[in-house]
Design a protein around this motif. Structure first.
Motif, PDB file in Angstrom:
ATOM      1  N   ASP A  89     -47.309  -6.266  28.477  1.00 39.20           N
ATOM      2  CA  ASP A  89     -46.927  -5.911  27.811  1.00 39.20           C
ATOM      3  C   ASP A  89     -45.959  -5.487  26.531  1.00 39.20           C
ATOM      4  N   PRO A  90     -45.736  -5.549  25.167  1.00 44.86           N
ATOM      5  CA  PRO A  90     -44.294  -4.845  24.991  1.00 44.86           C
ATOM      6  C   PRO A  90     -44.684  -3.803  24.728  1.00 44.86           C
ATOM      7  N   GLY A  91     -43.654  -2.937  25.329  1.00 44.07           N
ATOM      8  CA  GLY A  91     -43.319  -1.225  25.490  1.00 44.07           C
ATOM      9  C   GLY A  91     -44.195  -0.568  26.750  1.00 44.07           C
ATOM     10  N   LEU A  92     -45.177  -1.509  27.386  1.00 46.97           N
ATOM     11  CA  LEU A  92     -45.801  -1.005  28.215  1.00 46.97           C
ATOM     12  C   LEU A  92     -45.448  -1.418  29.851  1.00 46.97           C
ATOM     13  N   GLY A  93     -44.580  -2.778  29.464  1.00 44.63           N
ATOM     14  CA  GLY A  93     -44.078  -3.251  30.959  1.00 44.63           C
ATOM     15  C   GLY A  93     -44.663  -4.158  32.094  1.00 44.63           C
ATOM     16  N   LEU A  94     -44.905  -4.482  32.699  1.00 48.03           N
ATOM     17  CA  LEU A  94     -44.964  -4.559  33.921  1.00 48.03           C
ATOM     18  C   LEU A  94     -46.462  -3.484  34.542  1.00 48.03           C
ATOM     19  N   ARG A  95     -47.440  -3.801  34.589  1.00 53.46           N
ATOM     20  CA  ARG A  95     -48.196  -2.874  35.370  1.00 53.46           C
ATOM     21  C   ARG A  95     -49.223  -3.929  36.217  1.00 53.46           C
ATOM     22  N   GLN A  96     -49.637  -3.644  37.111  1.00 51.06           N
ATOM     23  CA  GLN A  96     -50.191  -4.253  37.909  1.00 51.06           C
ATOM     24  C   GLN A  96     -51.883  -3.541  38.139  1.00 51.06           C
ATOM     25  N   ILE A  97     -52.738  -5.247  37.931  1.00 55.44           N
ATOM     26  CA  ILE A  97     -54.021  -5.004  37.732  1.00 55.44           C
ATOM     27  C   ILE A  97     -55.129  -5.384  39.214  1.00 55.44           C
ATOM     28  N   TYR A  98     -54.615  -5.969  40.205  1.00 60.23           N
ATOM     29  CA  TYR A  98     -55.139  -6.178  41.599  1.00 60.23           C
ATOM     30  C   TYR A  98     -54.215  -6.370  43.035  1.00 60.23           C
ATOM     31  N   TYR A  99     -54.078  -6.300  43.749  1.00 56.80           N
ATOM     32  CA  TYR A  99     -53.410  -7.160  44.927  1.00 56.80           C
ATOM     33  C   TYR A  99     -54.204  -7.350  46.111  1.00 56.80           C
ATOM     34  N   SER A 100     -53.557  -8.198  46.938  1.00 53.11           N
ATOM     35  CA  SER A 100     -54.269  -8.200  48.190  1.00 53.11           C
ATOM     36  C   SER A 100     -53.378  -8.304  49.296  1.00 53.11           C
TER      37      SER A 100
END
Lengths: 109, 119
Positions: free
Chosen positions: B38-49
């Motif tokens: 998202d603009p201004g927030l960068g990449l963020r992790q949602i889930y991983y496996s």
């Protein structure tokens, strides 16, 4: 909570200049990643570092574990290097990645 | 060709209409992950496996579900999408060293991204 700070946020330089992008993190890490996001949106992994220095072509990444700091250098910069460069670290545990907000690099001919 | 594929690439939907974004990799990778940007927030992790049937929450899991029934697939499910889930979504995979943690690999391979708009 782990925080990752990048500087500068934006950088415009002339072709041929030596570029440095900095990344600082707050929590001890297992590994730090550098990514490149092209203007079209695609993301490419450049480096993963846990110590020392790595080099790939004109790109060099270094890390100082004691200072919790990493740098990405680009030598002989070229307009095709224009992209957003993102660092991310693992926070020292089994959790996922925490990302910096990215550095928007523009290399002018 | 070794790759991570995502579908759809673009999606416009309405609030509350369940949707699934698929992610598939053909490299036999152990580790897969979903991120939003998202603009201004960068990449963020949602889930991983880290492997089949093993999933964990990232930084922003609220409103999302995932499953890892097969090694190659890691779908992202939005049961009741809301406008604040409008974002650019990336799936990624990495091999992990045999017997080691996922982060000990040099490379994460990213999908091309899915641009989602929830009206």
């Amino acid at each position: 909570k782990n925080e990752v700070e990048q500087s500068p946020q934006n950088l415009t330089a002339q072709e041929g200049e030596f570029i440095t992008i900095n990344c600082s993190y707050s929590v001890g890490i297992s590994a730090l990643h550098w990514l490149q996001q092209h203007p079209g949106g695609g993301i490419v992994s450049l480096f993963m570092l846990s110590s020392g220095k790595k080099k790939h072509g004109r790109l060099i990444a270094t890390i100082n574990i004691q200072e919790k700091h990493s740098s990405l250098h680009i030598t002989a910069s070229h307009p095709r290097d224009s992209a957003v460069y993102i660092c991310a670290d693992t926070g020292g545990g089994a959790d996922g990645l925490t990302f910096g907000k990215g550095t928007h690099l523009i290399i002018q001919p | 060709e070794a790759q991570v594929t995502q579908n759809p690439r673009y999606l416009i939907t309405v609030t509350g209409k369940k949707l699934t974004v698929t992610c598939s990799q053909n490299m036999n990778h152990e580790y897969m992950s979903w991120y939003r940007q998202d603009p201004g927030l960068g990449l963020r992790q949602i889930y991983y496996s880290m492997n089949v049937e093993v999933t964990d929450k990232g930084d922003v899991p609220e409103g999302y579900k995932v499953s890892r029934k097969e090694k190659r697939n890691f779908p992202l499910i939005l049961e009741s999408p809301s406008p604040n889930q409008t974002s650019l979504y990336f799936c990624a995979s990495s091999p992990g060293l045999a017997g080691g943690p996922w982060w000990s690999t040099d490379t994460q391979y990213f999908g091309p991204g899915t641009r989602l708009t929830v009206l």
